[in-house]
Design a protein around this motif. Structure first.
Motif, mmCIF file in Angstrom:
data_model
loop_
_atom_site.group_PDB
_atom_site.id
_atom_site.type_symbol
_atom_site.label_atom_id
_atom_site.label_comp_id
_atom_site.label_asym_id
_atom_site.label_seq_id
_atom_site.Cartn_x
_atom_site.Cartn_y
_atom_site.Cartn_z
ATOM 1 N N ASP A 1 -27.870 -22.120 5.463
ATOM 2 C CA ASP A 1 -28.572 -21.810 6.769
ATOM 3 C C ASP A 1 -27.505 -22.896 7.794
ATOM 4 O OD1 ASP A 1 -30.296 -24.379 7.350
ATOM 5 O OD2 ASP A 1 -30.209 -23.909 5.259
ATOM 6 N N LEU A 2 -27.540 -22.631 9.093
ATOM 7 C CA LEU A 2 -26.995 -23.482 9.970
ATOM 8 C C LEU A 2 -27.638 -23.565 11.290
ATOM 9 C CD1 LEU A 2 -24.137 -25.235 10.240
ATOM 10 C CD2 LEU A 2 -22.999 -23.212 11.286
ATOM 11 N N ALA A 3 -27.568 -24.793 11.996
ATOM 12 C CA ALA A 3 -28.147 -24.852 13.290
ATOM 13 C C ALA A 3 -27.815 -26.069 14.034
ATOM 14 C CB ALA A 3 -29.726 -25.011 13.091
ATOM 15 N N GLY A 4 -27.906 -26.246 15.401
ATOM 16 C CA GLY A 4 -27.213 -27.412 16.005
ATOM 17 C C GLY A 4 -26.607 -26.956 17.557
ATOM 18 N N ARG A 5 -25.539 -27.366 17.477
ATOM 19 C CA ARG A 5 -25.000 -27.296 19.025
ATOM 20 C C ARG A 5 -23.573 -27.427 18.826
ATOM 21 N NH1 ARG A 5 -22.812 -31.442 21.144
ATOM 22 N NH2 ARG A 5 -23.256 -33.817 20.736
ATOM 23 N N LEU A 6 -22.630 -26.631 19.778
ATOM 24 C CA LEU A 6 -21.403 -26.808 19.851
ATOM 25 C C LEU A 6 -20.791 -26.736 21.316
ATOM 26 C CD1 LEU A 6 -18.422 -26.704 18.590
ATOM 27 C CD2 LEU A 6 -18.962 -24.328 18.573
ATOM 28 N N THR A 7 -19.780 -27.761 21.777
ATOM 29 C CA THR A 7 -19.223 -27.579 22.871
ATOM 30 C C THR A 7 -17.792 -27.347 22.850
ATOM 31 O OG1 THR A 7 -21.059 -29.268 23.883
ATOM 32 C CG2 THR A 7 -18.856 -28.885 25.210
ATOM 33 N N VAL A 8 -17.200 -26.526 23.311
ATOM 34 C CA VAL A 8 -15.786 -26.414 23.480
ATOM 35 C C VAL A 8 -15.339 -26.698 24.772
ATOM 36 C CG1 VAL A 8 -14.066 -24.585 23.057
ATOM 37 C CG2 VAL A 8 -16.144 -24.477 21.606
ATOM 38 N N THR A 9 -14.346 -27.584 24.879
ATOM 39 C CA THR A 9 -13.825 -28.080 25.959
ATOM 40 C C THR A 9 -12.300 -27.593 26.213
ATOM 41 O OG1 THR A 9 -15.169 -29.934 26.218
ATOM 42 C CG2 THR A 9 -13.172 -29.802 27.625
ATOM 43 N N ASN A 10 -11.989 -26.633 27.250
ATOM 44 C CA ASN A 10 -10.588 -25.803 27.326
ATOM 45 C C ASN A 10 -9.867 -26.852 28.003
ATOM 46 O OD1 ASN A 10 -8.638 -24.192 26.480
ATOM 47 N ND2 ASN A 10 -9.249 -22.999 28.310
ATOM 48 N N GLY A 11 -9.619 -28.132 28.041
ATOM 49 C CA GLY A 11 -8.759 -28.642 28.800
ATOM 50 C C GLY A 11 -7.208 -28.920 28.552
ATOM 51 N N GLU A 12 -6.635 -29.828 28.692
ATOM 52 C CA GLU A 12 -5.100 -30.140 28.195
ATOM 53 C C GLU A 12 -4.876 -29.729 26.973
ATOM 54 O OE1 GLU A 12 -1.687 -33.261 28.359
ATOM 55 O OE2 GLU A 12 -3.579 -33.993 29.403
ATOM 56 N N ARG A 13 -5.867 -30.300 26.092
ATOM 57 C CA ARG A 13 -5.985 -29.831 24.764
ATOM 58 C C ARG A 13 -7.499 -29.397 24.186
ATOM 59 N NH1 ARG A 13 -2.819 -31.775 20.819
ATOM 60 N NH2 ARG A 13 -4.379 -32.277 19.159
ATOM 61 N N LEU A 14 -7.521 -28.595 23.427
ATOM 62 C CA LEU A 14 -8.734 -27.766 23.029
ATOM 63 C C LEU A 14 -9.549 -28.772 22.522
ATOM 64 C CD1 LEU A 14 -10.374 -24.973 23.146
ATOM 65 C CD2 LEU A 14 -9.458 -24.838 20.854
ATOM 66 N N HIS A 15 -10.903 -29.012 22.667
ATOM 67 C CA HIS A 15 -11.530 -30.092 21.824
ATOM 68 C C HIS A 15 -12.921 -29.449 21.515
ATOM 69 C CE1 HIS A 15 -14.185 -33.546 21.459
ATOM 70 N NE2 HIS A 15 -13.246 -34.185 21.140
ATOM 71 N N LEU A 16 -13.374 -29.801 20.316
ATOM 72 C CA LEU A 16 -14.794 -29.470 19.806
ATOM 73 C C LEU A 16 -15.486 -30.515 19.777
ATOM 74 C CD1 LEU A 16 -12.835 -26.766 19.244
ATOM 75 C CD2 LEU A 16 -14.279 -26.042 17.295
ATOM 76 N N ASP A 17 -16.892 -30.527 20.306
ATOM 77 C CA ASP A 17 -17.835 -31.408 19.687
ATOM 78 C C ASP A 17 -19.020 -30.783 19.206
ATOM 79 O OD1 ASP A 17 -18.883 -34.121 19.696
ATOM 80 O OD2 ASP A 17 -19.861 -33.545 21.472
ATOM 81 N N SER A 18 -19.483 -31.181 18.272
ATOM 82 C CA SER A 18 -20.662 -30.446 17.396
ATOM 83 C C SER A 18 -21.574 -31.242 16.465
ATOM 84 C CB SER A 18 -20.097 -29.301 16.619
ATOM 85 O OG SER A 18 -19.215 -29.875 15.649
ATOM 86 N N THR A 19 -22.835 -30.997 16.724
ATOM 87 C CA THR A 19 -23.808 -31.621 15.996
ATOM 88 C C THR A 19 -24.526 -30.511 15.036
ATOM 89 O OG1 THR A 19 -24.199 -33.455 17.175
ATOM 90 C CG2 THR A 19 -25.799 -32.943 15.713
ATOM 91 N N LEU A 20 -24.484 -30.589 13.936
ATOM 92 C CA LEU A 20 -24.973 -29.354 12.731
ATOM 93 C C LEU A 20 -26.022 -29.966 11.825
ATOM 94 C CD1 LEU A 20 -21.597 -27.768 12.064
ATOM 95 C CD2 LEU A 20 -23.189 -27.119 14.071
ATOM 96 N N GLN A 21 -26.849 -29.087 11.695
ATOM 97 C CA GLN A 21 -27.998 -29.375 10.479
ATOM 98 C C GLN A 21 -27.964 -28.269 9.724
ATOM 99 O OE1 GLN A 21 -29.531 -29.254 13.855
ATOM 100 N NE2 GLN A 21 -28.496 -31.368 14.404
ATOM 101 N N THR A 22 -28.043 -28.343 8.320
ATOM 102 C CA THR A 22 -28.508 -27.556 7.382
ATOM 103 C C THR A 22 -29.489 -27.677 6.456
ATOM 104 O OG1 THR A 22 -25.992 -26.711 7.557
ATOM 105 C CG2 THR A 22 -27.522 -26.270 5.490
ATOM 106 N N LYS A 23 -30.377 -27.080 6.198
ATOM 107 C CA LYS A 23 -31.494 -27.272 5.229
ATOM 108 C C LYS A 23 -31.038 -27.083 3.855
ATOM 109 C CE LYS A 23 -35.183 -25.917 8.471
ATOM 110 N NZ LYS A 23 -36.336 -24.886 8.785
ATOM 111 N N ARG A 24 -30.470 -26.116 3.705
ATOM 112 C CA ARG A 24 -29.983 -25.770 2.092
ATOM 113 C C ARG A 24 -28.332 -25.272 2.188
ATOM 114 N NH1 ARG A 24 -32.941 -21.849 -1.599
ATOM 115 N NH2 ARG A 24 -32.251 -20.429 -0.552
#
Length: 705
Positions: free
Chosen positions: A323-346
């Motif tokens: 399983d997977l849960a959390g958040r993801l932010t994709v910034t399409n600026g001068e360089r593509l940047h991903l910022d994420s916080t994820l949680q998995t129970k199992r």
């Protein structure tokens, strides 16, 4: 003679007649204003009358000129033209009308249509949102495009930098046929060609839905899209605009649904997003992001686009059996940047296999050896040979925090995994990676620096004191009766663009320390190399009671991908276990000989030396002769310079084993620092000296070479 004054003569006392009253200033101003107003009304009426009679056709050239100056574009009308009040609304009619694009655009025209017939609210052209009471558009072609710097677009009519959002007018009734829209964004590397379904409305009613369909390409991936506006009657009135859209790309299906304040306004609007497919990596690869391969996945999230940011929140779903849960932010600026916080129970162990380069589907169906072979590894090898995606890793940056409550594994219990990942222009850092393993704590740091060629890779794995009973329960060691613990560290530095290459060139040290405790095996066949069987063959008793350990050290010095024992030394209540030989990260061959020397005299002990041979994927146990014992590791190119161990008899143990001094052992010192219980230097263990042979000897050893 006296004269008489005329009767009408004015006498000095006579009063002149009163003068007429002066005209007030207010009345004079009112008269002027009234005259101007009457004149203006008359002028407007005259203009209206002239335009109504002539239909304003004579304004065709002035319209092209004025519109061109206001928009800084070339505006042309190739057919009939009408512009007049009918009666209070502006009627605009033009055939073969076109508006040019700016010079930097890839298409010559922003807009072209065979015919436009519209009724426009006059004041809306000056104030507020443009309002069309009626619009009839035939064969329209709209080209919307951003420039490479993303500071100008084709629909913002200004010579200054800065592209405004697309703002569509309010339309009460419409008839739209044959209209296409092209959208191009070089920064996102997005190109879309869309077609609008025919729209016909009467009495401010359009119908149940309006459809849009088309295709395009995002980066290097083609896609198709189909969308429907479920409440178009509300949309034209700028009310609730229920939009649903489905896109297909690279085997993935993406559904988007939401309520738009206007047809063209997406920014700041929460949208429900769902995605499914066979491999989540193929979805993110569309935008140039690389992640490990996954099994079938299903995810849902809320998407809000704000400027260059695309924020996915309330994310939840599954991939494979995890399983997977959390958040993801994709910034399409001068360089593509991903910022994420994820949680998995199992997290299932098969779903974790891609983190080291395995295909999880192959692991699930055929095992790790087949998965390694699929990466290009030689037959029967275990280490994957999948190359790091160097070019892609250098094109985007990422920050990831991931917590896994439990890793589901058959043999080793792992829980409370915390991972911190940082990717900056091709330098990937996993630090820290921590988890609980069999009630012990593991902390690891890994650096993959692809800026250097080949990649510079560093591994540093630290194992806190961990109960052996729980750690090795899946390999034949009994938890009940086993009180021993183990702690250790693996520190290696290598070069290469694959895990195999980085280890095949690695240098460093591997050491595991065993403090005082007990080890008890059940002799249960649970693995290819059963620890219970191994211990059974090592010691004279039938293991009716645990093996009492005073101290132990299993260590290797690694040079250029070859690990030599440095040392293997375990001091028990009755025996001293010594080992020599090593293994190779290059060929994955294992060649280690281990013997247990009794501390007391024992006739017919049955303690023959035990060899661990084979490969990482297929290790095996062998009973060795004393002659073979001294040559352990020769086939790996190991030149052991330590004094050979004392001669052994296959069936008679003289019982002269020298107990170990536990201080250097517990300190994980190299062989050079090891001492007997009496403080004398040990010369009966491998000292980690290695000499790598370019061509291994042809003479077979342990049936490996």
């Amino acid at each position: 003679m006296a004269t008489t004054a005329p009767v009408d003569a004015v006498t000095p006392d006579a009063t002149p007649p009163p003068a007429p009253p002066p005209v007030s200033r207010r009345r004079r101003a009112w008269r002027i204003a009234r005259a101007i107003l009457i004149g203006a009304v008359a002028l407007i009426a005259a203009i209206w009358l002239v335009l109504f009679i002539t239909k304003g056709r004579f304004l065709k050239r002035p319209f092209e000129s004025i519109a061109g100056r206001l928009t800084h574009r070339d505006v042309q009308v190739g057919g009939d033209f009408q512009l007049y009040f009918a009666p209070w609304r502006i009627k605009f009619y033009a055939e073969r009308v076109s508006v040019a694009n700016p010079g930097w655009a890839t298409r010559p025209r922003l807009f072209a249509a065979d015919r436009i017939d519209a009724r426009i609210a006059p004041l809306s052209l000056l104030f507020g949102t443009r309002h069309f009471h009626w619009l009839d558009l035939t064969n329209g072609a709209i080209d919307l495009e951003w420039n490479a710097a993303h500071d100008r677009n084709t629909w913002t009519f200004s010579e200054k930098k800065g592209g405004k959002p697309l703002d569509l007018p309010r339309i009460d009734r419409a008839s739209i046929t044959g209209t296409t829209v092209r959208y191009r964004d070089p920064r996102m590397r997005l190109l879309a060609d869309l077609s609008l379904d025919t729209i016909r409305s009467t009495g401010a009613r359009i119908g149940e839905a309006v459809g849009v369909s088309g295709n395009g390409q995002l980066r290097d991936t083609p896609f198709t899209v189909a969308a429907r506006l479920l409440s178009p009657d509300a949309t034209v009135a700028r009310g609730r605009n229920e939009l649903v859209m489905r896109a297909r790309a690279a085997g993935n299906v993406i559904d988007v649904a939401g309520t738009l304040p206007s047809l063209a306004q997406i920014e700041g609007v929460p949208l429900a997003v769902r995605a499914r497919g066979r491999n989540l990596a193929t979805l993110l690869e569309i935008i140039g992001v690389v992640i490990p391969t996954t099994r079938d996945y299903r995810l849902r999230a809320q998407l809000v686009q704000q400027g260059q940011e695309y924020r996915f929140t309330r994310m939840a779903g599954t991939f494979g059996d995890s399983d997977l849960a959390g958040r993801l932010t994709v910034t399409n600026g001068e360089r593509l940047h991903l910022d994420s916080t994820l949680q998995t129970k199992r997290l299932d162990i098969i779903d974790a296999a891609p983190f080291i380069g395995y295909n999880p589907d192959i692991v699930a169906e055929k095992g790790a050896v087949a998965a390694a072979a699929a990466t290009g590894a030689a037959p029967a090898r275990l280490l994957p040979d999948a190359a790091l995606p160097i070019a892609t890793m250098q094109r985007f940056d990422a920050d990831l925090t991931w917590h896994v409550a439990a890793l589901r594994s058959r043999r080793v219990p792992i829980s409370d995994v915390d991972l911190r990942l940082d990717l900056d222009r091709g330098r990937l850092v996993l630090s820290p990676l921590t988890f609980t393993m069999a009630r012990g704590h593991v902390a690891a740091d890994a650096i993959f620096d692809t800026r250097q060629r080949p990649s510079a890779i560093r591994y540093d794995i630290r194992l806190a004191p961990t109960p052996m009973g729980r750690l090795l329960a899946g390999y034949g060691v009994a938890e009940a009766g086993t009180t021993g613990t183990v702690r250790g560290r693996i520190e290696l530095v290598g070069r290469g663009d694959t895990i195999h290459d980085s280890l095949a060139t690695a240098s460093g040290r591997i050491a595991f320390v065993l403090p005082a405790g007990a080890l008890w095996t059940r002799n249960v066949e649970l693995s290819e190399l059963d620890i219970g069987t191994f211990v059974q063959k090592m010691f004279e008793d039938e293991l009716k009671e645990p093996v009492r350990i005073n101290c132990g050290l299993i260590a290797f010095t690694v040079r250029n991908g070859i690990a030599a024992t440095d040392p293997i030394l375990i001091d028990t209540q009755k025996n001293v276990v010594l080992g020599r030989g090593g293994f190779s990260f290059r060929s994955e061959a294992v060649d280690i000989a281990i013997r247990a020397d009794a501390k007391r005299f024992s006739l017919f002990s049955g303690q023959s030396p035990v060899g661990i041979a084979g490969t990482f994927a297929t290790p095996r146990l062998e009973v060795l002769s004393p002659q073979l014992l001294t040559r352990a590791g020769a086939g790996l190119g190991l030149a052991l310079v330590a004094t050979p161990v004392a001669a052994l008899l296959a069936f008679i143990d003289p019982g002269d084993a020298k107990a170990a001094q536990c201080g250097p052992v517990l300190g994980a010192k190299t062989a050079a620092a090891q001492r007997t219980g009496k403080g004398e230097p040990r010369k009966d263990v491998g000292d980690g000296t290695t000499t790598v042979q370019d061509k291994p000897k042809r003479k077979k050893f342990l049936g490996i070479f």
